[in-house]
Scaffold this motif. Structure first.
Motif, PDB file in Angstrom:
ATOM      1  N   UNK A  35       0.786  -1.228   0.000  1.00  0.00           N
ATOM      2  CA  UNK A  35       0.000   0.000   0.000  1.00  0.00           C
ATOM      3  C   UNK A  35       0.817   1.277   0.000  1.00  0.00           C
ATOM      4  N   UNK A  36       2.135   1.166  -0.240  1.00  0.00           N
ATOM      5  CA  UNK A  36       2.995   2.344  -0.215  1.00  0.00           C
ATOM      6  C   UNK A  36       3.832   2.453  -1.486  1.00  0.00           C
ATOM      7  N   UNK A  37       3.987   3.684  -1.972  1.00  0.00           N
ATOM      8  CA  UNK A  37       4.933   4.015  -3.041  1.00  0.00           C
ATOM      9  C   UNK A  37       6.170   4.663  -2.427  1.00  0.00           C
ATOM     10  N   UNK A  38       7.257   4.619  -3.180  1.00  0.00           N
ATOM     11  CA  UNK A  38       8.463   5.372  -2.847  1.00  0.00           C
ATOM     12  C   UNK A  38       9.128   5.775  -4.151  1.00  0.00           C
ATOM     13  N   UNK A  39      10.034   6.738  -4.075  1.00  0.00           N
ATOM     14  CA  UNK A  39      10.802   7.117  -5.257  1.00  0.00           C
ATOM     15  C   UNK A  39      11.711   5.963  -5.648  1.00  0.00           C
ATOM     16  N   UNK A  97       9.151  14.846  -5.808  1.00  0.00           N
ATOM     17  CA  UNK A  97      10.349  15.635  -5.544  1.00  0.00           C
ATOM     18  C   UNK A  97      11.239  15.733  -6.773  1.00  0.00           C
ATOM     19  N   UNK A  98      11.593  14.581  -7.376  1.00  0.00           N
ATOM     20  CA  UNK A  98      12.538  14.600  -8.499  1.00  0.00           C
ATOM     21  C   UNK A  98      11.897  14.299  -9.851  1.00  0.00           C
ATOM     22  N   UNK A  99      10.650  13.827  -9.845  1.00  0.00           N
ATOM     23  CA  UNK A  99       9.945  13.559 -11.091  1.00  0.00           C
ATOM     24  C   UNK A  99      10.232  12.203 -11.703  1.00  0.00           C
ATOM     25  N   UNK A 100      11.128  11.400 -11.108  1.00  0.00           N
ATOM     26  CA  UNK A 100      11.426  10.056 -11.620  1.00  0.00           C
ATOM     27  C   UNK A 100      10.275   9.115 -11.275  1.00  0.00           C
ATOM     28  N   UNK A 101      10.185   7.971 -11.958  1.00  0.00           N
ATOM     29  CA  UNK A 101       9.087   7.038 -11.663  1.00  0.00           C
ATOM     30  C   UNK A 101       9.089   6.582 -10.210  1.00  0.00           C
ATOM     31  N   UNK A 125      14.641  10.679  -1.801  1.00  0.00           N
ATOM     32  CA  UNK A 125      14.359  11.102  -0.439  1.00  0.00           C
ATOM     33  C   UNK A 125      13.730   9.934   0.325  1.00  0.00           C
ATOM     34  N   UNK A 126      13.752  10.035   1.626  1.00  0.00           N
ATOM     35  CA  UNK A 126      13.382   8.918   2.502  1.00  0.00           C
ATOM     36  C   UNK A 126      11.943   9.074   3.006  1.00  0.00           C
ATOM     37  N   UNK A 127      11.003   8.910   2.082  1.00  0.00           N
ATOM     38  CA  UNK A 127       9.603   9.042   2.449  1.00  0.00           C
ATOM     39  C   UNK A 127       8.761   8.099   1.601  1.00  0.00           C
ATOM     40  N   UNK A 159      -3.400   4.366 -18.759  1.00  0.00           N
ATOM     41  CA  UNK A 159      -3.134   5.640 -19.438  1.00  0.00           C
ATOM     42  C   UNK A 159      -1.804   6.225 -18.966  1.00  0.00           C
ATOM     43  N   UNK A 160      -1.061   6.801 -19.868  1.00  0.00           N
ATOM     44  CA  UNK A 160       0.272   7.330 -19.541  1.00  0.00           C
ATOM     45  C   UNK A 160       0.229   8.352 -18.413  1.00  0.00           C
ATOM     46  N   UNK A 161      -0.846   9.113 -18.342  1.00  0.00           N
ATOM     47  CA  UNK A 161      -0.907  10.161 -17.314  1.00  0.00           C
ATOM     48  C   UNK A 161      -1.048   9.587 -15.898  1.00  0.00           C
ATOM     49  N   UNK A 162      -1.346   8.289 -15.778  1.00  0.00           N
ATOM     50  CA  UNK A 162      -1.482   7.676 -14.461  1.00  0.00           C
ATOM     51  C   UNK A 162      -0.181   7.061 -13.943  1.00  0.00           C
ATOM     52  N   UNK A 163       0.872   7.080 -14.751  1.00  0.00           N
ATOM     53  CA  UNK A 163       2.154   6.549 -14.285  1.00  0.00           C
ATOM     54  C   UNK A 163       2.610   7.369 -13.078  1.00  0.00           C
TER      55      UNK A 163
END
Length: 289
Positions: free
Chosen positions: A145-149, A186-190, A154-156, A177-181
């Motif tokens: 249930x959690x995402x991370x960079x 913070x950095x914009x990476x996936x 960063x550590x969140x 859809x691509x817009x849901x990726x």
């Protein structure tokens, strides 16, 4: 030290249940160590009919035959990758319509009046769904249930339920859809799942607090009558639960060790006289208890 111990396989069956029940009644505390076998006993298998029910379309297109293999498939695009993973996470974390066998609830009924703590490598949230106190849980390997960079920059971690549901609802032809990726704010990476698969895994502040509570629980019950109850733990990552449980049992002469795991229930001969290793279905054993 554990690697030098002589290991013995289970020789006990359901007949040991009265003795285990007595240990549960007499112990000062219970430390539960849970692995994937506990969720399998609950009915949440990653293969077979359950896989066919939710992922037959992915199987037909990509050729894998279980959920675990699908997680390592080299998808060509992030749209495909997240179509699979969003459904995977939904099925195994957020799907409230799928009812299990009540194994986690049986376990909770056994220990909820004791001083207990849970350390688990499972990431499917079943302990909290069954009523276990969140402050008594340590999810060492993360949470679906959690995402991370993915970097990570960063550590969140971030709750992902809303995004996962959107991906599941809007995916078409096994793509989202691509817009849901999901992208890092913070950095914009996936973004990626907060799962321990390599050294990019984030141990955020919540993880660190849970780890501290686990250490405090162990310290509090040193040299007391503690029951180490290991459920569904194999040898994929024995250094997290199995080996520490063996070592702590060896060091504490008034402790006991119980392992219940269909097909994989062992203990070192050094603690055999204070151990019960049962090669049976966890749910059936808990029912008898």
């Amino acid at each position: 030290m554990c690697s030098k111990m002589k290991i013995t396989k289970s020789t006990k069956n359901y007949s040991a249940c009265p003795q285990i029940k007595e240990l549960l009644n007499e112990c000062d505390s219970v430390l539960i160590g849970a692995g994937a076998g506990l969720s399998v006993s609950e009915g949440f298998s990653y293969s077979g009919k359950r896989f066919e029910k939710y992922f037959s379309d992915f199987k037909n297109k990509y050729g894998f035959s279980d959920m675990y293999s699908g997680g390592f498939y080299p998808y060509k695009t992030l749209e495909e990758y997240w179509a699979y993973w969003s459904r995977y996470i939904f099925v195994n974390r957020f799907n409230e319509s799928e009812k299990g066998n009540g194994v986690y609830k049986k376990l909770f009924e056994l220990v909820n009046k004791k001083d207990y703590f849970v350390i688990t490598t499972n990431v499917d949230h079943q302990f909290q769904k069954a009523g276990f106190d969140k402050s008594r849980l340590f999810y060492t390997q993360g949470d679906f249930g959690l995402f991370q960079c993915s970097v990570p920059c960063h550590k969140k971690t971030y709750d992902n339920e809303k995004q996962i549901l959107q991906m599941v609802e809007q995916q078409k032809d096994l793509k989202i859809p691509s817009e849901l990726i999901p992208k890092c704010p913070v950095c914009g990476k996936p973004m990626t799942m907060n799962l321990r698969v390599d050294n990019s895994f984030i141990e955020d502040s919540f993880w660190e607090k849970a780890a501290a509570r686990y250490s405090t629980f162990i310290e509090k019950h040193q040299n007391k009558k503690i029951l180490f109850l290991e459920l569904g733990v194999g040898f994929n990552t024995p250094g997290i639960i199995k080996y520490p449980f063996w070592q702590m049992t060896l060091q504490n002469p008034v402790s006991h060790y119980v392992s219940i795991n269909k097909g994989e229930s062992y203990c070192p001969t050094e603690i055999q006289n204070r151990s019960f290793c049962i090669d049976e279905d966890i749910g059936k054993v808990l029912e008898r208890l």
